[in-house]
Design a protein around this motif. Sequence first.
Motif, PDB file in Angstrom:
ATOM      1  N   GLY A  71       0.948  -1.161   0.030  1.00  0.00           N
ATOM      2  CA  GLY A  71      -0.026  -0.007   0.080  1.00  0.00           C
ATOM      3  C   GLY A  71       0.670   1.281   0.022  1.00  0.00           C
ATOM      4  N   ILE A  77      -4.182   0.843  -8.885  1.00  0.00           N
ATOM      5  CA  ILE A  77      -5.426   0.135  -8.611  1.00  0.00           C
ATOM      6  C   ILE A  77      -5.292  -0.938  -7.128  1.00  0.00           C
ATOM      7  CG2 ILE A  77      -7.037  -1.608  -9.551  1.00  0.00           C
ATOM      8  CD1 ILE A  77      -6.514  -0.643 -12.320  1.00  0.00           C
ATOM      9  N   ILE A  78      -4.159  -1.516  -7.259  1.00  0.00           N
ATOM     10  CA  ILE A  78      -3.932  -2.347  -6.167  1.00  0.00           C
ATOM     11  C   ILE A  78      -3.687  -1.538  -4.905  1.00  0.00           C
ATOM     12  CG2 ILE A  78      -2.353  -4.260  -5.267  1.00  0.00           C
ATOM     13  CD1 ILE A  78      -1.905  -4.972  -8.284  1.00  0.00           C
ATOM     14  N   ASP A  80      -5.217   1.149  -3.679  1.00  0.00           N
ATOM     15  CA  ASP A  80      -6.382   1.432  -3.242  1.00  0.00           C
ATOM     16  C   ASP A  80      -7.193   0.249  -2.645  1.00  0.00           C
ATOM     17  OD1 ASP A  80      -6.207   3.887  -3.906  1.00  0.00           O
ATOM     18  OD2 ASP A  80      -7.277   3.683  -5.993  1.00  0.00           O
ATOM     19  N   TYR A  81      -7.011  -0.735  -3.189  1.00  0.00           N
ATOM     20  CA  TYR A  81      -7.613  -2.155  -2.683  1.00  0.00           C
ATOM     21  C   TYR A  81      -7.122  -2.435  -1.347  1.00  0.00           C
ATOM     22  CZ  TYR A  81      -9.123  -6.842  -2.418  1.00  0.00           C
ATOM     23  OH  TYR A  81      -9.742  -8.073  -1.914  1.00  0.00           O
ATOM     24  N   ILE A  82      -5.662  -2.468  -1.447  1.00  0.00           N
ATOM     25  CA  ILE A  82      -4.882  -2.981  -0.249  1.00  0.00           C
ATOM     26  C   ILE A  82      -5.166  -1.770   0.740  1.00  0.00           C
ATOM     27  CG2 ILE A  82      -2.664  -3.269   0.712  1.00  0.00           C
ATOM     28  CD1 ILE A  82      -1.791  -4.474  -2.155  1.00  0.00           C
ATOM     29  N   ASP A  84      -7.622  -0.221   1.507  1.00  0.00           N
ATOM     30  CA  ASP A  84      -8.856  -0.462   2.171  1.00  0.00           C
ATOM     31  C   ASP A  84      -8.940  -1.657   3.045  1.00  0.00           C
ATOM     32  OD1 ASP A  84     -10.225   1.820   0.822  1.00  0.00           O
ATOM     33  OD2 ASP A  84     -11.146   0.347  -1.002  1.00  0.00           O
ATOM     34  N   VAL A  85      -8.123  -2.624   2.542  1.00  0.00           N
ATOM     35  CA  VAL A  85      -8.106  -3.896   3.365  1.00  0.00           C
ATOM     36  C   VAL A  85      -7.415  -3.556   4.870  1.00  0.00           C
ATOM     37  CG1 VAL A  85      -7.117  -6.076   3.449  1.00  0.00           C
ATOM     38  CG2 VAL A  85      -8.307  -5.551   1.333  1.00  0.00           C
TER      39      VAL A  85
END
Length: 98
Positions: A71, A77-78, A80-82, A84-85
């Motif tokens: 992160g 893209i990755i 933002d996803y990471i 959030d997790v």
Amino acid sequence: MEQQMNELHRLTLTWTRQLEKSRIAEYTQLLNRPWRLIWLNLLSGTARGVGIAIGFTFFAATIIYLLQLLGALNLPIIGDYIADVVRIVQRQLELNTY
């Protein structure tokens, strides 16, 4: 006749050695003492449970650490996803005060 007796004696010794290796006597003693069997199963189950808990904790901490590192790289893209997790996990950890 004597040769057959020697062969039978050798075969009997082989069987007794194999039975001793298999610990069949200890197993039958354990079956005759059910409380000891229960105690050993309880102890081994507890040890397995603690081992699984420690292993999972280490695994989850490693994954979260790696996700935080990924992160920080700000991948489009990755990242933002990471992020959030990681945010969700951190909120859960803050909410659950044991």
